[in-house]
Design a protein around this motif. Structure first.
Motif, PDB file in Angstrom:
ATOM      1  N   GLU A   1      12.559   6.057  -6.212  1.00 41.36           N
ATOM      2  CA  GLU A   1      12.114   6.522  -7.532  1.00 41.36           C
ATOM      3  C   GLU A   1      10.615   6.317  -7.682  1.00 41.36           C
ATOM      4  O   GLU A   1       9.913   7.156  -8.261  1.00 41.36           O
ATOM      5  N   VAL A   2      10.136   5.196  -7.161  1.00 44.30           N
ATOM      6  CA  VAL A   2       8.721   4.851  -7.274  1.00 44.30           C
ATOM      7  C   VAL A   2       8.213   4.342  -5.937  1.00 44.30           C
ATOM      8  O   VAL A   2       8.911   3.594  -5.243  1.00 44.30           O
ATOM      9  N   CYS A   3       6.995   4.742  -5.581  1.00 43.62           N
ATOM     10  CA  CYS A   3       6.318   4.195  -4.398  1.00 43.62           C
ATOM     11  C   CYS A   3       5.068   3.471  -4.871  1.00 43.62           C
ATOM     12  O   CYS A   3       4.218   4.058  -5.548  1.00 43.62           O
ATOM     13  N   LEU A   4       4.971   2.182  -4.559  1.00 52.42           N
ATOM     14  CA  LEU A   4       3.756   1.415  -4.835  1.00 52.42           C
ATOM     15  C   LEU A   4       2.865   1.518  -3.611  1.00 52.42           C
ATOM     16  O   LEU A   4       3.211   1.024  -2.536  1.00 52.42           O
ATOM     17  N   LEU A   5       1.722   2.168  -3.752  1.00 54.48           N
ATOM     18  CA  LEU A   5       0.824   2.416  -2.623  1.00 54.48           C
ATOM     19  C   LEU A   5      -0.445   1.598  -2.793  1.00 54.48           C
ATOM     20  O   LEU A   5      -1.263   1.877  -3.663  1.00 54.48           O
ATOM     21  N   GLY A   6      -0.607   0.562  -1.981  1.00 58.63           N
ATOM     22  CA  GLY A   6      -1.790  -0.284  -2.065  1.00 58.63           C
ATOM     23  C   GLY A   6      -2.885   0.194  -1.137  1.00 58.63           C
ATOM     24  O   GLY A   6      -2.634   0.634  -0.020  1.00 58.63           O
ATOM     25  N   THR A   7      -4.131   0.112  -1.611  1.00 63.74           N
ATOM     26  CA  THR A   7      -5.273   0.465  -0.778  1.00 63.74           C
ATOM     27  C   THR A   7      -6.476  -0.362  -1.202  1.00 63.74           C
ATOM     28  O   THR A   7      -6.649  -0.666  -2.386  1.00 63.74           O
ATOM     29  N   ALA A   8      -7.304  -0.732  -0.230  1.00 65.98           N
ATOM     30  CA  ALA A   8      -8.516  -1.488  -0.529  1.00 65.98           C
ATOM     31  C   ALA A   8      -9.708  -0.564  -0.743  1.00 65.98           C
ATOM     32  O   ALA A   8     -10.762  -0.993  -1.198  1.00 65.98           O
ATOM     33  N   THR A   9      -9.557   0.730  -0.406  1.00 63.41           N
ATOM     34  CA  THR A   9     -10.684   1.665  -0.472  1.00 63.41           C
ATOM     35  C   THR A   9     -10.276   2.951  -1.184  1.00 63.41           C
ATOM     36  O   THR A   9     -10.166   4.012  -0.558  1.00 63.41           O
TER      37      THR A   9
ATOM     38  N   GLU B   1     -12.466   6.144  -0.657  1.00 64.16           N
ATOM     39  CA  GLU B   1     -12.699   6.657   0.704  1.00 64.16           C
ATOM     40  C   GLU B   1     -12.032   8.021   0.878  1.00 64.16           C
ATOM     41  O   GLU B   1     -10.868   8.215   0.504  1.00 64.16           O
ATOM     42  N   PRO B   2     -12.747   8.997   1.450  1.00 66.73           N
ATOM     43  CA  PRO B   2     -12.172  10.336   1.625  1.00 66.73           C
ATOM     44  C   PRO B   2     -10.878  10.304   2.442  1.00 66.73           C
ATOM     45  O   PRO B   2     -10.790   9.635   3.468  1.00 66.73           O
ATOM     46  N   GLY B   3      -9.872  11.012   1.951  1.00 60.20           N
ATOM     47  CA  GLY B   3      -8.616  11.134   2.691  1.00 60.20           C
ATOM     48  C   GLY B   3      -7.637  10.007   2.505  1.00 60.20           C
ATOM     49  O   GLY B   3      -6.521  10.073   3.026  1.00 60.20           O
ATOM     50  N   VAL B   4      -8.010   8.966   1.746  1.00 64.27           N
ATOM     51  CA  VAL B   4      -7.120   7.808   1.626  1.00 64.27           C
ATOM     52  C   VAL B   4      -5.825   8.166   0.894  1.00 64.27           C
ATOM     53  O   VAL B   4      -4.787   7.518   1.100  1.00 64.27           O
TER      54      VAL B   4
ATOM     55  N   ALA C   1       7.568   9.048  -7.993  1.00 65.05           N
ATOM     56  CA  ALA C   1       6.362   8.658  -8.730  1.00 65.05           C
ATOM     57  C   ALA C   1       5.571   7.661  -7.880  1.00 65.05           C
ATOM     58  O   ALA C   1       6.119   6.666  -7.413  1.00 65.05           O
ATOM     59  N   VAL C   2       4.284   7.941  -7.671  1.00 64.77           N
ATOM     60  CA  VAL C   2       3.426   7.070  -6.862  1.00 64.77           C
ATOM     61  C   VAL C   2       2.476   6.306  -7.775  1.00 64.77           C
ATOM     62  O   VAL C   2       1.751   6.902  -8.573  1.00 64.77           O
ATOM     63  N   VAL C   3       2.492   4.982  -7.660  1.00 63.74           N
ATOM     64  CA  VAL C   3       1.575   4.127  -8.410  1.00 63.74           C
ATOM     65  C   VAL C   3       0.646   3.452  -7.401  1.00 63.74           C
ATOM     66  O   VAL C   3       1.105   2.777  -6.483  1.00 63.74           O
ATOM     67  N   VAL C   4      -0.644   3.652  -7.567  1.00 66.59           N
ATOM     68  CA  VAL C   4      -1.627   3.086  -6.645  1.00 66.59           C
ATOM     69  C   VAL C   4      -1.994   1.677  -7.078  1.00 66.59           C
ATOM     70  O   VAL C   4      -2.234   1.414  -8.265  1.00 66.59           O
ATOM     71  N   LEU C   5      -2.032   0.753  -6.122  1.00 68.24           N
ATOM     72  CA  LEU C   5      -2.511  -0.610  -6.352  1.00 68.24           C
ATOM     73  C   LEU C   5      -3.870  -0.720  -5.684  1.00 68.24           C
ATOM     74  O   LEU C   5      -3.982  -0.564  -4.460  1.00 68.24           O
ATOM     75  N   GLY C   6      -4.914  -0.961  -6.456  1.00 65.99           N
ATOM     76  CA  GLY C   6      -6.252  -0.960  -5.878  1.00 65.99           C
ATOM     77  C   GLY C   6      -7.146  -2.043  -6.428  1.00 65.99           C
ATOM     78  O   GLY C   6      -6.764  -2.805  -7.323  1.00 65.99           O
TER      79      GLY C   6
END
Length: 236
Positions: free
Chosen positions: A49-57, A60-63, A78-83
């Motif tokens: 149902e939900v994807c938690l997508l973590g990124t440090a950048t 950054e292009p293409g992340v 539903a995608v929730v970004v953790l940044g």
């Protein structure tokens, strides 16, 4: 009712730690993984149902290419970004790719849960002001080029910049105070203000953020420029 989700982060250890914490709170975690060529495929195949997508950048292009693919093949996910400390450009890029929300890395677990539930319900899971800034960036992307290092440097006073550089060099409060000729209590206050302004909770996080965004290089250049500036002319 628990959320059926997946956790994907740049660092597998963080992904697994967050997944474990959410399991204990009654959510069904289908998988915890580090981004790779197969990360998007895994989300598409498991269809949470939900994807938690973590990124440090986030800037950054293409992340956010995995988000584009997930939303193309599984639009109901539903995608929730953790940044990190958010910038309008990074948030705008996340929403442009199809994300439903943006949550800072230093948010409490309750905040992550609220974002998950809102995203599952089809709502935007982000603070109103951050969302407004993201929309402004989407509507006029050339108005303010993204440079997180410059943005963060602008938030700090010259003294706080010096404190951050000393923190990054591994100095403790006593050494910072001695090196700057101030009281330890004053040094401690400066450190706390730096952490607050950068949106981090520890000295290690502050040093990592400063290094990743180029803030330390900018700070060193700024310090050199100030040192090279001629002082006021003295009467002869």
């Amino acid at each position: 009712m628990g959320v059926r989700l997946m956790v994907v982060d740049d660092h597998r250890l963080l992904a697994e730690a967050l997944a474990s914490a959410l399991k204990l709170r009654g959510h069904r975690v289908l998988a915890a993984a580090a981004p790779s060529a197969g990360a998007a495929e895994l989300v598409v195949s498991r269809a949470p149902e939900v994807c938690l997508l973590g990124t440090a950048t986030p800037a950054e292009p293409g992340v956010f290419e995995p988000v584009v693919r997930i939303k193309r093949e599984r639009p109901q996910v539903a995608v929730v970004v953790l940044g990190p400390v958010p910038s309008p450009h990074g948030i705008a890029a996340a929403f442009a790719a199809g994300a439903s929300g943006y949550v800072r890395h230093n948010e409490r677990i309750e905040g992550v849960e609220r974002a998950m539930v809102k995203a599952r319900a089809g709502e935007s899971a982000i603070e109103p002001q951050l969302l407004q800034n993201a929309f402004a960036e989407l509507l006029n992307p050339a108005a303010q080029p993204d440079d997180e290092g410059a943005r963060l440097l602008h938030m700090l006073t010259p003294r706080e910049v010096e404190v951050l550089m000393r923190v990054a060099e591994g100095e403790d409060t006593r050494l910072i105070a001695a090196g700057m000729g101030i009281a330890p209590s004053t040094a401690r206050t400066h450190v706390q203000r730096v952490l607050m302004k950068l949106g981090v909770t520890s000295r290690l996080e502050a040093a990592a953020l400063a290094a990743r965004t180029g803030l330390l290089d900018r700070a060193a250049t700024s310090a050199s420029n100030h040192a090279a500036e001629p002082g006021p002319a003295r009467p002869s």
